[in-house]
Design a protein around this motif. Structure first.
Motif, PDB file in Angstrom:
ATOM      1  N   UNK A 102       0.885  -1.245   0.143  1.00 41.23           N
ATOM      2  CA  UNK A 102      -0.130   0.083  -0.104  1.00 41.23           C
ATOM      3  C   UNK A 102       0.966   1.222  -0.006  1.00 41.23           C
ATOM      4  N   UNK A 103       1.064   1.880  -1.185  1.00 39.12           N
ATOM      5  CA  UNK A 103       1.823   2.895  -1.077  1.00 39.12           C
ATOM      6  C   UNK A 103       1.621   4.145  -2.310  1.00 39.12           C
ATOM      7  N   UNK A 104       2.192   4.981  -2.437  1.00 41.74           N
ATOM      8  CA  UNK A 104       1.614   6.117  -3.213  1.00 41.74           C
ATOM      9  C   UNK A 104       0.351   7.104  -2.770  1.00 41.74           C
ATOM     10  N   UNK A 105       0.036   7.876  -3.514  1.00 43.34           N
ATOM     11  CA  UNK A 105      -0.881   8.776  -3.302  1.00 43.34           C
ATOM     12  C   UNK A 105      -2.103   8.608  -4.381  1.00 43.34           C
ATOM     13  N   UNK A 106      -2.650   7.356  -4.573  1.00 38.47           N
ATOM     14  CA  UNK A 106      -3.863   7.215  -5.245  1.00 38.47           C
ATOM     15  C   UNK A 106      -4.879   7.994  -4.572  1.00 38.47           C
ATOM     16  N   UNK A 107      -6.221   8.278  -5.313  1.00 42.71           N
ATOM     17  CA  UNK A 107      -7.268   8.809  -4.879  1.00 42.71           C
ATOM     18  C   UNK A 107      -7.760   7.865  -3.901  1.00 42.71           C
ATOM     19  N   UNK A 108      -8.314   8.380  -2.859  1.00 39.21           N
ATOM     20  CA  UNK A 108      -9.081   7.215  -1.960  1.00 39.21           C
ATOM     21  C   UNK A 108      -8.063   6.239  -1.163  1.00 39.21           C
ATOM     22  N   UNK A 109      -7.074   6.374  -1.415  1.00 34.10           N
ATOM     23  CA  UNK A 109      -6.128   5.433  -0.980  1.00 34.10           C
ATOM     24  C   UNK A 109      -5.932   5.619   0.652  1.00 34.10           C
ATOM     25  N   UNK A 110      -5.401   4.808   1.309  1.00 33.86           N
ATOM     26  CA  UNK A 110      -4.898   4.864   2.717  1.00 33.86           C
ATOM     27  C   UNK A 110      -3.355   4.506   2.782  1.00 33.86           C
ATOM     28  N   UNK A 272     -17.127  -2.051 -19.595  1.00 31.47           N
ATOM     29  CA  UNK A 272     -16.220  -2.198 -18.459  1.00 31.47           C
ATOM     30  C   UNK A 272     -15.064  -2.876 -19.093  1.00 31.47           C
ATOM     31  N   UNK A 273     -13.862  -2.551 -18.494  1.00 31.22           N
ATOM     32  CA  UNK A 273     -12.666  -3.420 -18.940  1.00 31.22           C
ATOM     33  C   UNK A 273     -12.643  -4.899 -18.094  1.00 31.22           C
ATOM     34  N   UNK A 274     -12.271  -5.822 -18.571  1.00 29.51           N
ATOM     35  CA  UNK A 274     -11.303  -6.023 -19.595  1.00 29.51           C
ATOM     36  C   UNK A 274     -11.895  -6.072 -21.077  1.00 29.51           C
ATOM     37  N   UNK A 275     -13.133  -6.137 -21.025  1.00 29.30           N
ATOM     38  CA  UNK A 275     -13.797  -6.414 -22.583  1.00 29.30           C
ATOM     39  C   UNK A 275     -13.858  -4.848 -23.176  1.00 29.30           C
ATOM     40  N   UNK A 276     -13.641  -3.956 -22.356  1.00 30.14           N
ATOM     41  CA  UNK A 276     -13.643  -2.497 -23.180  1.00 30.14           C
ATOM     42  C   UNK A 276     -12.767  -1.503 -22.383  1.00 30.14           C
ATOM     43  N   UNK A 277     -12.985  -0.428 -22.826  1.00 28.98           N
ATOM     44  CA  UNK A 277     -11.813   0.755 -22.067  1.00 28.98           C
ATOM     45  C   UNK A 277     -12.510   1.790 -21.388  1.00 28.98           C
ATOM     46  N   UNK A 278     -13.744   1.575 -21.028  1.00 23.86           N
ATOM     47  CA  UNK A 278     -14.505   2.428 -20.258  1.00 23.86           C
ATOM     48  C   UNK A 278     -13.798   2.846 -19.070  1.00 23.86           C
ATOM     49  N   UNK A 279     -13.975   4.185 -18.550  1.00 23.29           N
ATOM     50  CA  UNK A 279     -13.231   4.739 -17.577  1.00 23.29           C
ATOM     51  C   UNK A 279     -14.248   5.958 -16.478  1.00 23.29           C
ATOM     52  N   UNK A 280     -14.220   5.698 -15.203  1.00 27.57           N
ATOM     53  CA  UNK A 280     -14.889   6.612 -14.457  1.00 27.57           C
ATOM     54  C   UNK A 280     -13.888   7.000 -13.327  1.00 27.57           C
ATOM     55  N   UNK A 281     -13.792   8.270 -13.040  1.00 23.36           N
ATOM     56  CA  UNK A 281     -13.040   8.551 -11.879  1.00 23.36           C
ATOM     57  C   UNK A 281     -13.686   7.991 -10.401  1.00 23.36           C
ATOM     58  N   UNK A 282     -12.630   7.696  -9.746  1.00 23.32           N
ATOM     59  CA  UNK A 282     -13.161   7.222  -8.304  1.00 23.32           C
ATOM     60  C   UNK A 282     -14.012   8.184  -7.739  1.00 23.32           C
ATOM     61  N   UNK A 283     -13.722   9.445  -7.895  1.00 21.67           N
ATOM     62  CA  UNK A 283     -14.488  10.561  -7.030  1.00 21.67           C
ATOM     63  C   UNK A 283     -15.925  10.368  -7.583  1.00 21.67           C
ATOM     64  N   UNK A 284     -16.117  10.053  -8.786  1.00 18.64           N
ATOM     65  CA  UNK A 284     -17.548  10.045  -9.471  1.00 18.64           C
ATOM     66  C   UNK A 284     -18.313   8.668  -8.903  1.00 18.64           C
TER      67      UNK A 284
END
Length: 306
Positions: A102-110, A272-284
């Motif tokens: 668990x490292x880095x500063x990803x959004x909503x990470x701990x 939704x991946x892996x079948x597609x390339x859809x993306x939404x931010x964690x914030x949404x």
């Protein structure tokens, strides 16, 4: 004094200054962090919640958790009971010991726990954890005990912390899903068209619609096995799939129907991946994902099958 002589004097002075300063820098970078502590914080049949508490130094570089089965720990590195290495960690060959970082500063990470503060992580549900990397992304075994330890990761300014003392935590007793109560996304993943271990296929439907797109059982299995890795669409899909399978299994929709509809509306035509390339931010997606997770884990609605 000649210009050449004065240059040599200046160089000698700078060398002596830097030589005296470097040990102080090295000492700062080798400063030890305090070891985090672990506590059991709950469990389902297929996952264990761990409370990770930082010491006085916090975890500025994140932290790592290792775990193995209590049976493997009891037998020790030679895997034979009754020998001198019993009750010690098995050989870390990538199979006997699982790790999660668990490292880095990803959004909503701990990751970066402040000094003397705590966070909770769920081992067995790490596919949805933002920014976590693990060698064992699958769920845990029901009716099983595990041994855990943790350490704070090193940074450029601090050496890594000592390992925490081991703790033992267990999953809940094995029990098949029954009509009227909910189970987690990990349960459905392990009981899908390609079941893991000795599990059977328990989905009551051959396909589901996420947003406006229809997915086959194998498509859904692939989604459940894909880490979210910061993509809020994948994390939301994991919990929406679980909620819809719970509903198909006979759970009361009253507490979750509006949330399911809102999730479908947000996803829309995204694939939704892996079948597609859809993306939404964690914030949404974060709020809807948490509501669906609460339903699947029994915090709201009819309750968990455990």
């Amino acid at each position: 004094m000649s210009r050449s002589g004065s240059g040599k004097v200046l160089f000698a002075f700078l060398y002596a200054f830097l030589a005296s300063a470097l040990p102080a820098v090295a000492a700062d970078r080798s400063e030890k962090q305090s070891a985090p502590s672990l506590a059991c914080a709950g469990a389902t049949r297929l996952s264990i919640a761990l409370q990770v508490c930082a010491g006085a130094s916090g975890t500025p570089g994140g932290f790592s958790i290792e775990w193995t089965t209590a049976a493997a720990f009891r037998a020790g590195p030679d895997a034979v009971l009754g020998t001198g290495d019993d009750n010690s960690w098995p050989v870390g060959d990538g199979a006997a010991i699982c790790t999660a970082s668990f490292r880095g500063q990803a959004q909503f990470s701990r990751r970066e726990i402040p000094p003397n503060q705590c966070v909770t992580v769920e081992i067995g549900q790490l596919l949805d954890d933002s920014g976590a990397t693990t060698s064992c992304s699958g769920s845990l075994e029901c009716s099983s005990a595990y041994v855990f330890r943790s350490t704070a990761r090193a940074t450029t300014a601090h050496a890594g912390a000592p390992l925490s003392p081991e703790i033992r935590c267990g999953t809940l007793f094995c029990q098949e899903a029954v009509s009227g109560c909910t189970v987690t996304a990990a349960y459905w993943r392990d009981h899908g068209p390609v079941p893991t271990r000795a599990n059977g296929f328990e989905w009551g439907v051959p396909s589901l619609t996420l947003g406006s797109v229809v997915y086959t059982g194998l498509d859904l299995q692939a989604i459940l096995e894909t880490p979210a890795d910061g993509n809020g669409l994948i994390a939301l899909a994991h919990q929406l799939i679980a909620a819809k399978l719970n509903l198909a299994n006979g759970t009361d929709p009253a507490a979750i129907a509006d949330t399911v509809a809102a999730a479908d509306q947000l996803i829309g035509s995204l694939v939704v991946p892996p079948g597609g390339s859809g993306y939404l931010s964690l914030e949404k997606t974060w709020g809807l994902t948490q509501l669906l997770t609460g339903y699947n884990e029994g915090a709201v609605g009819p309750g968990h099958c455990d």
